[in-house]
Design a protein around this motif. Structure first.
Motif, PDB file in Angstrom:
ATOM      1  N   THR A   1      42.183  39.350  28.379  1.00 32.47           N
ATOM      2  CA  THR A   1      41.249  40.095  29.229  1.00 32.47           C
ATOM      3  C   THR A   1      39.845  40.057  28.633  1.00 32.47           C
ATOM      4  O   THR A   1      38.869  39.755  29.328  1.00 32.47           O
TER       5      THR A   1
ATOM      6  N   ASP B   1      46.908  40.496  36.377  1.00 29.89           N
ATOM      7  CA  ASP B   1      47.882  41.307  35.646  1.00 29.89           C
ATOM      8  C   ASP B   1      47.965  42.646  36.378  1.00 29.89           C
ATOM      9  O   ASP B   1      46.952  43.344  36.478  1.00 29.89           O
TER      10      ASP B   1
ATOM     11  N   SER C   1      43.182  45.531  33.248  1.00 31.67           N
ATOM     12  CA  SER C   1      42.307  46.181  32.268  1.00 31.67           C
ATOM     13  C   SER C   1      40.951  45.494  32.189  1.00 31.67           C
ATOM     14  O   SER C   1      40.155  45.772  31.305  1.00 31.67           O
TER      15      SER C   1
ATOM     16  N   ASP D   1      41.949  36.322  34.634  1.00 31.34           N
ATOM     17  CA  ASP D   1      42.519  37.093  33.521  1.00 31.34           C
ATOM     18  C   ASP D   1      43.974  37.327  33.904  1.00 31.34           C
ATOM     19  O   ASP D   1      44.259  38.113  34.797  1.00 31.34           O
TER      20      ASP D   1
HETATM   21 MG   LIG Z   1      45.034  41.782  29.617  1.00 29.41          MG
END
Ligand SMILES: [Mg+2]
Ligand SMILES: Nc1ncnc2c1ncn2[C@@H]1O[C@H](COP(=O)(O)OP(=O)(O)O)[C@@H](O)[C@H]1O
Length: 309
Positions: A20, A43, A47, A142
């Motif tokens: 990330t 994901d 995040s 990501d």
């Molecule tokens: Mg991550």
């Protein structure tokens, strides 16, 4: 493929290695070098917003104070619900009214089932891939930890023949229905054969097959996977397996990113990583003292990654 020329860059690797953080840094670097860049999190435990210290949502939004940079964290629940509504609308046109309650029940079960969030996020990724180049010059992904990423990358090519099969079934069903409804509606010769022009469900299936197979192609031709790892034995082992799986699947691998190198200096595992990935190239990043969040620290990381001036 030249690193900066890849339309799509996917950061992959084991949980906690820095995907990330590096996706955020990479995207920021591309934006600063003049490219309109979108960074997307696939994901479900998003995040990406935390890395930018900016809240992100279900649709792409500019990332505060950085020109040419957008971020998005697609909401898997909302995506699944939208998909259920579309399927129900199609089913309503194609199926007898009395089976609809059962179809509705089945779909709601399926929507809550395992793998749904993953598949919904893959759909959203495909939507975005279709908009690059176009709305954006570059897409940075990501991704979720290794196993999920590998399935996500395999999904479009796995689903293509399946959707093709569904389309064939639907063609046969529509043709049979027309024959059964007699010569008046069926007409002569081939007029009973179903075509996508006159059946919305069939049209949808053909469109889906086309989009899946294009995405499978784009992911192999225009995307570069950058595996991130840390100097740990278990991480190295997982990364080697992932690299092999991706190579066998026909994906392009860029140099791996060896992140969070402790200040103690060389160790056995560091040497092992350098040796195993000598062919791909290894970019090395030290463990920073402060967590690299926010535009300023991410920009410094981007320079180390070689994606910004
Ligand atoms: Mg991550
Ligand atoms: N080079 C680095 N130096 C210091 N901390 C880092 C570095 N890279 C990542 N981190 C920190 O490690 C943690 C995990 O990083 P993250 O990017 O969330 O990994 P992943 O997405 O692979 O799970 C975060 O707290 C992040 O700030």
């Amino acid at each position: 493929m030249l690193l900066s020329q890849a339309a799509i860059t996917i950061l992959g690797g084991k949980g906690g290695v820095g995907k990330t953080t590096l996706a955020a840094a990479y995207a920021l670097g591309l934006a600063r070098s003049g490219l309109r860049t979108l960074v997307v999190s696939t994901d479900p435990a998003h995040s990406l917003g935390d890395a930018f210290a900016t809240p992100l949502g279900d649709s792409p939004q500019p990332i505060a104070e950085v020109e040419r940079l957008w971020g998005v964290q697609p909401d898997p629940e909302a995506t699944v619900q939208r998909r259920v509504r579309t399927i129900l609308d199609d089913a309503q046109e194609a199926l007898p009214r009395e089976v609809m309650p059962a179809v509705r029940r089945q779909l709601h079960h399926a929507a809550a089932g395992p793998g749904m969030a993953e598949s919904a996020l893959t759909d959203r990724l495909i939507d975005l891939i279709e908009r690059v180049p176009g709305d954006w010059d570059r897409l940075v992904v990501d991704s979720a930890p290794t196993g999920h990423l590998l399935r996500m990358l395999d999904l479009p090519s796995l689903l293509t023949p399946w959707v093709q099969g569904l389309a064939r079934q639907r063609e046969r069903a529509v043709s049979a229905e027309r024959r059964a409804s007699g010569p008046l509606t069926a007409g002569a010769g081939g007029a009973a054969d179903a075509t996508s022009a006159d059946d919305p469900l069939l049209q949808r299936l053909h469109e889906r097959r086309h989009r899946l197979s294009s995405a499978a192609g784009r992911l192999r031709e225009d995307a570069l996977v950058r595996l991130v790892l840390t100097p740990r034995r278990m991480v190295l082992a997982e990364t080697e397996r992932a690299a092999q799986h991706l190579r066998e699947g026909g994906f392009h691998l860029g140099p791996v990113i060896l992140n969070q190198i402790p200040p103690e200096g060389d160790s056995e595992v560091l040497t092992a990583v350098r040796e195993r990935f000598a062919d791909h190239g290894v970019v090395e990043l030290a463990m920073a003292q402060a967590e690299p969040t926010g535009a300023q620290r991410l920009a410094a990381l981007a320079r180390e990654l070689g994606v910004a001036q």
